[in-house]
Design an enzyme around this catalytic site. Sequence first.
Site, PDB file in Angstrom:
ATOM      1  N   GLY A 140      14.526  15.192 -30.010  1.00  0.00           N
ATOM      2  CA  GLY A 140      15.659  14.569 -30.692  1.00  0.00           C
ATOM      3  C   GLY A 140      15.450  13.075 -30.883  1.00  0.00           C
ATOM      4  O   GLY A 140      15.742  12.519 -31.942  1.00  0.00           O
ATOM      5  N   ASP A 141      14.915  12.417 -29.865  1.00  0.00           N
ATOM      6  CA  ASP A 141      14.618  10.987 -29.971  1.00  0.00           C
ATOM      7  C   ASP A 141      13.541  10.749 -31.028  1.00  0.00           C
ATOM      8  O   ASP A 141      13.625   9.795 -31.808  1.00  0.00           O
ATOM      9  CB  ASP A 141      14.153  10.425 -28.629  1.00  0.00           C
ATOM     10  CG  ASP A 141      15.247  10.469 -27.570  1.00  0.00           C
ATOM     11  OD1 ASP A 141      16.437  10.385 -27.933  1.00  0.00           O
ATOM     12  OD2 ASP A 141      14.912  10.592 -26.377  1.00  0.00           O
TER      13      ASP A 141
END
Length: 190
Positions: A140-141
């Site tokens: 996600g990052d």
Amino acid sequence: FIGRMERKIKAGDCLILSGSIPRSMPRDMYEKILEVIDMEKVLVIVDTNSDLLRRTLPYHPFLIKPNLIKLGEIFGRSLTDYDDIVGCAMHLQEEGARNVLVSMGADGAILVTENGQVFSSPAPKADDLSQELVDVNGAGDAMVAGFLAGYLERHSMVDGFAKGLAAGSATVYTSGLADKQQINLVAQRK
């Protein structure tokens, strides 16, 4: 910290508010940060838990990136239907988010833009990287970082979406974060 940030952040900068707030800090820390940011001149991206994310919406962040589980938590239900996911993303826009990028793991992602465009794509498969799934942590990052890099190259939501999906997807097949070569390999897929 707030004073230093207020002095250091200038027009054209990007600010990513990501993750949870430590218990030793005020629960409204993200809100206090956004109060001193010129939201018209700084690109603010928020990727945090459901409650914190929703509390940033009145500040009109440029992009929020809930995953499918967080999005479901916000609306109190499990989301599986494409139209329902898009509808929930649009509801968050009504609450203040400008653009909403929903990461959906192996199912890819959906981007709803402030111009009313909706983009969706499945996640690339492992066979393109000749590897097996390694770890989903950091995907996600990586998607947020990839989106921002792609968007800033041409100020294109399409480019941001494509590079974000490639970075997030490449990362799950890598120990740690994917490098530029691995991301480009995924991005070149048709």
